[in-house]
Design an enzyme around this catalytic site. Structure first.
Site, short mmCIF file in Angstrom:
data_model
loop_
_atom_site.label_atom_id
_atom_site.label_comp_id
_atom_site.label_asym_id
_atom_site.label_seq_id
_atom_site.Cartn_x
_atom_site.Cartn_y
_atom_site.Cartn_z
N GLY A 34 4.05 -6.95 2.43
CA GLY A 34 3.90 -6.10 3.90
C GLY A 34 5.17 -5.33 4.16
O GLY A 34 5.86 -5.21 3.42
N LEU A 77 -3.72 -5.21 -0.52
CA LEU A 77 -2.09 -5.06 -0.25
C LEU A 77 -1.43 -5.97 -0.98
O LEU A 77 -1.36 -6.89 -0.86
CB LEU A 77 -1.91 -4.91 1.32
CG LEU A 77 -0.51 -4.64 1.73
CD1 LEU A 77 -0.40 -3.07 1.48
CD2 LEU A 77 -0.29 -5.04 3.36
N ASP A 78 -0.55 -5.03 -1.77
CA ASP A 78 0.57 -5.46 -2.47
C ASP A 78 0.13 -6.38 -3.66
O ASP A 78 0.89 -7.61 -3.89
CB ASP A 78 1.91 -6.15 -1.58
CG ASP A 78 2.38 -5.10 -0.87
OD1 ASP A 78 2.43 -3.88 -1.42
OD2 ASP A 78 2.85 -5.41 0.43
N GLU A 79 -0.95 -6.61 -3.91
CA GLU A 79 -1.65 -7.63 -4.94
C GLU A 79 -1.77 -7.15 -6.22
O GLU A 79 -2.37 -7.68 -7.11
CB GLU A 79 -2.74 -8.25 -4.16
CG GLU A 79 -2.68 -9.13 -3.09
CD GLU A 79 -1.98 -10.42 -3.42
OE1 GLU A 79 -2.00 -10.77 -4.65
OE2 GLU A 79 -1.93 -11.13 -2.42
#
Length: 326
Positions: A243, A269-271
């Protein structure tokens, strides 16, 4: 647990390298026979298929039968997964092995082993990958990519830069882009309107996208409509500090290592699958400003390395959310 094998005895072109005389060693694209006027060209092939006996031998024979010479090969067969990955670098005479024939030969090999992926690339002859770069206010990654493109360190053509930040006409970035002849598109975004339709129109002829600190969350509809890979740089060592404001998160946590992560963009998100990560040591003597400075240097290096690896066909999907990076 995974098993890594290096190809040796199965590739006759590689065996005996240490026994060659110094005069016999050549770089990619250099003729093995100085009396021969034809120029050898460097090729890359990546392969993913169900594991079976004889794949390496057939790959080697496919290249050798056309007069090619394997310079290096990597093979990965994960334990108990029944899947085979390989990346081969070779030189060949394009007169003796025309590109159309090469594509047909590897296509036949792909059919033989029911391959899920078989890609061949000839960097000196194939068009460079076309990319668009999306960036927000911070421009350290963007500027580094532009310098890398200008210097020839990145094997891409940048078609345009898209941003949700309005940069003035007299700013360093805009002047740099004008000198390079790269269009800059400012698209004001809001929470309700991410301007995704307009972005899709601008990037429709690209091979992949690069998010160089683009601080907008892209929707699943955008990902499906674009349908190609997107490489993002995250200013933190994922999976930690996801995040916003990861540098401050790391600083507040008192970490001793900071990092940057390049990964593919997915709906989560960011995965997305990680391509490259870099770290640097920090200490109690660092403050938030020096944290950020070190982080930005890592981000530039990490993103450039990920793009270069992707263009050199070093990155392959592995399982649901991993990558093989040769």
């Amino acid at each position: 647990m995974s098993l890594m094998r290096r190809v040796s005895g199965s590739l006759p072109q590689v065996v005996g390298f240490a026994k060659r005389s110094i005069k016999s060693l050549r770089f990619p694209g250099e003729s093995l026979d100085s009396s021969n006027s034809s120029v050898l060209t460097h090729g890359i092939h990546v392969f993913q298929c169900p594991d079976a006996v004889g794949i390496v031998a057939k790959l080697s024979d496919c290249i050798a039968s056309r007069g090619g010479n394997i310079l290096g090969a990597d093979v990965f067969v994960p334990e108990n997964k029944h899947v085979f990955y390989s990346r081969s670098q070779f030189i060949f005479d394009p007169v003796k092995w025309p590109r159309e024939q090469m594509d047909e030969d590897f296509k036949n090999l792909s059919k033989m082993f029911n391959a899920m992926r078989s890609i061949v690339r000839v960097p000196d002859r194939d068009p460079k990958y076309k990319i668009a770069v999306l960036a927000s206010k911070q421009d350290h990654c963007l500027v580094d990519l532009l310098h890398g493109w200008q210097d020839g360190r990145l094997p891409v053509d940048i078609t345009c830069v898209i941003s949700n930040h309005d940069r003035g006409s007299n700013t360093h970035v805009i002047r740099f882009l004008e000198r390079l002849g790269i269009p800059y598109h400012y698209l004001h975004t809001t929470k309700e309107n991410k301007r995704e339709g307009e972005i899709l129109e601008l990037v429709q002829n690209t091979d992949f996208l690069v998010f160089a600190r683009y601080m907008q969350i892209i929707s699943g509809n955008f990902l499906k409509s674009y349908g190609k890979d997107i490489i993002n740089i995250h200013h933190g060592l994922l999976p930690s500090f996801k995040g916003g404001h990861p540098s401050k998160q790391a600083f507040d946590a008192g970490v001793k290592l900071i990092g940057a992560t390049s990964h593919f963009v997915t709906e989560e998100l960011d995965e997305g699958p990680i391509i490259e990560q870099m770290v640097e040591r920090v200490s109690h003597r660092d403050n938030l400003r020096t944290f950020v400075q070190k982080s930005e240097n890592l981000e530039k290096q990490c993103l450039a390395k990920a793009i270069k690896s992707y263009c050199e066909l070093r990155v392959l999907p592995y399982q649901e959310n991993k990558t093989v990076v040769f």
